[in-house]
Write a protein that holds these residues in place. Structure first.
Motif, PDB file in Angstrom:
ATOM      1  N   GLN A  23      40.916  49.965  32.931  1.00 32.09           N
ATOM      2  CA  GLN A  23      40.132  48.889  33.539  1.00 32.09           C
ATOM      3  C   GLN A  23      40.509  47.532  32.936  1.00 32.09           C
ATOM      4  O   GLN A  23      40.620  46.538  33.657  1.00 32.09           O
ATOM      5  N   ILE A  24      40.716  47.488  31.645  1.00 35.90           N
ATOM      6  CA  ILE A  24      41.092  46.229  30.988  1.00 35.90           C
ATOM      7  C   ILE A  24      42.453  45.760  31.498  1.00 35.90           C
ATOM      8  O   ILE A  24      42.640  44.566  31.791  1.00 35.90           O
ATOM      9  N   ALA A  25      43.398  46.690  31.624  1.00 35.89           N
ATOM     10  CA  ALA A  25      44.709  46.325  32.181  1.00 35.89           C
ATOM     11  C   ALA A  25      44.550  45.779  33.597  1.00 35.89           C
ATOM     12  O   ALA A  25      45.210  44.793  33.970  1.00 35.89           O
ATOM     13  N   GLY A  26      43.666  46.390  34.375  1.00 30.63           N
ATOM     14  CA  GLY A  26      43.410  45.914  35.725  1.00 30.63           C
ATOM     15  C   GLY A  26      42.790  44.522  35.738  1.00 30.63           C
ATOM     16  O   GLY A  26      43.137  43.682  36.577  1.00 30.63           O
ATOM     17  N   ILE A  27      41.896  44.264  34.794  1.00 31.35           N
ATOM     18  CA  ILE A  27      41.259  42.949  34.699  1.00 31.35           C
ATOM     19  C   ILE A  27      42.296  41.882  34.349  1.00 31.35           C
ATOM     20  O   ILE A  27      42.301  40.787  34.932  1.00 31.35           O
ATOM     21  N   ILE A  28      43.169  42.200  33.423  1.00 29.13           N
ATOM     22  CA  ILE A  28      44.229  41.250  33.053  1.00 29.13           C
ATOM     23  C   ILE A  28      45.078  40.917  34.275  1.00 29.13           C
ATOM     24  O   ILE A  28      45.373  39.749  34.548  1.00 29.13           O
ATOM     25  N   LYS A  29      45.448  41.937  35.038  1.00 26.83           N
ATOM     26  CA  LYS A  29      46.246  41.720  36.251  1.00 26.83           C
ATOM     27  C   LYS A  29      45.471  40.881  37.260  1.00 26.83           C
ATOM     28  O   LYS A  29      46.046  39.994  37.908  1.00 26.83           O
ATOM     29  N   MET A  30      44.167  41.163  37.407  1.00 23.17           N
ATOM     30  CA  MET A  30      43.340  40.388  38.334  1.00 23.17           C
ATOM     31  C   MET A  30      43.357  38.904  37.967  1.00 23.17           C
ATOM     32  O   MET A  30      43.480  38.040  38.840  1.00 23.17           O
ATOM     33  N   GLU A  32      45.643  37.324  36.139  1.00 22.69           N
ATOM     34  CA  GLU A  32      46.999  36.810  36.354  1.00 22.69           C
ATOM     35  C   GLU A  32      47.273  36.542  37.834  1.00 22.69           C
ATOM     36  O   GLU A  32      47.990  35.592  38.174  1.00 22.69           O
ATOM     37  N   ASP A  33      46.692  37.354  38.709  1.00 26.72           N
ATOM     38  CA  ASP A  33      46.894  37.208  40.151  1.00 26.72           C
ATOM     39  C   ASP A  33      45.945  36.187  40.777  1.00 26.72           C
ATOM     40  O   ASP A  33      45.991  35.956  41.986  1.00 26.72           O
ATOM     41  N   GLY A  34      45.040  35.619  39.947  1.00 27.09           N
ATOM     42  CA  GLY A  34      44.125  34.610  40.455  1.00 27.09           C
ATOM     43  C   GLY A  34      43.018  35.168  41.336  1.00 27.09           C
ATOM     44  O   GLY A  34      42.529  34.481  42.236  1.00 27.09           O
ATOM     45  N   ARG A  35      42.606  36.392  41.061  1.00 29.46           N
ATOM     46  CA  ARG A  35      41.550  37.020  41.856  1.00 29.46           C
ATOM     47  C   ARG A  35      40.225  36.308  41.685  1.00 29.46           C
ATOM     48  O   ARG A  35      40.009  35.568  40.736  1.00 29.46           O
ATOM     49  N   ASP A  36      39.336  36.574  42.608  1.00 26.01           N
ATOM     50  CA  ASP A  36      38.010  35.961  42.647  1.00 26.01           C
ATOM     51  C   ASP A  36      37.254  36.227  41.343  1.00 26.01           C
ATOM     52  O   ASP A  36      37.270  37.346  40.811  1.00 26.01           O
ATOM     53  N   CYS A  37      36.581  35.196  40.856  1.00 24.07           N
ATOM     54  CA  CYS A  37      35.817  35.268  39.604  1.00 24.07           C
ATOM     55  C   CYS A  37      34.781  36.383  39.647  1.00 24.07           C
ATOM     56  O   CYS A  37      34.585  37.102  38.679  1.00 24.07           O
ATOM     57  N   GLU A  38      34.085  36.528  40.775  1.00 25.64           N
ATOM     58  CA  GLU A  38      33.042  37.547  40.893  1.00 25.64           C
ATOM     59  C   GLU A  38      33.619  38.953  40.728  1.00 25.64           C
ATOM     60  O   GLU A  38      33.016  39.805  40.069  1.00 25.64           O
TER      61      GLU A  38
END
Length: 92
Positions: A23-30, A32-38
């Motif tokens: 999950q942490i790796a996924g959050i880092i990618k999110m 980096e990809d500029g995903r929505d803050c929410e």
């Protein structure tokens, strides 16, 4: 206090920690990809809960082993209780 846990208890905790690691790796990618803050915050909350559950499982196992070991002297039990209480509160 030693990390002496039964294999099935340890497997469960390790699975939770590995899931949190993913999950942490996924959050880092999110991020980096500029995903929505929410979306990022939602995933951060999920990984926080996973880590809390792993910590509580470790503490619960310690309590279980402590209670099962009735041969300890009263002073040793009091010291163990205080240490477990401190660990528990560190997660609260």
């Amino acid at each position: 206090m030693e990390m002496a846990m039964a294999a099935d208890e340890l497997k469960s905790v390790l699975n939770r920690l590995r899931r949190a690691q993913g999950q942490i790796a996924g959050i880092i990618k999110m991020i980096e990809d500029g995903r929505d803050c929410e979306d990022v915050i939602t995933q951060l909350a999920a990984v926080s809960r996973a880590l809390d559950r792993a910590g509580f499982a470790i503490i619960a196992t310690g309590l279980q082993h402590c209670m099962a070991d009735g041969a300890q002297a009263p002073g040793d039990r009091d010291q163990m209780r205080a240490r477990l209480e401190k660990l528990f509160l560190s997660l609260a």
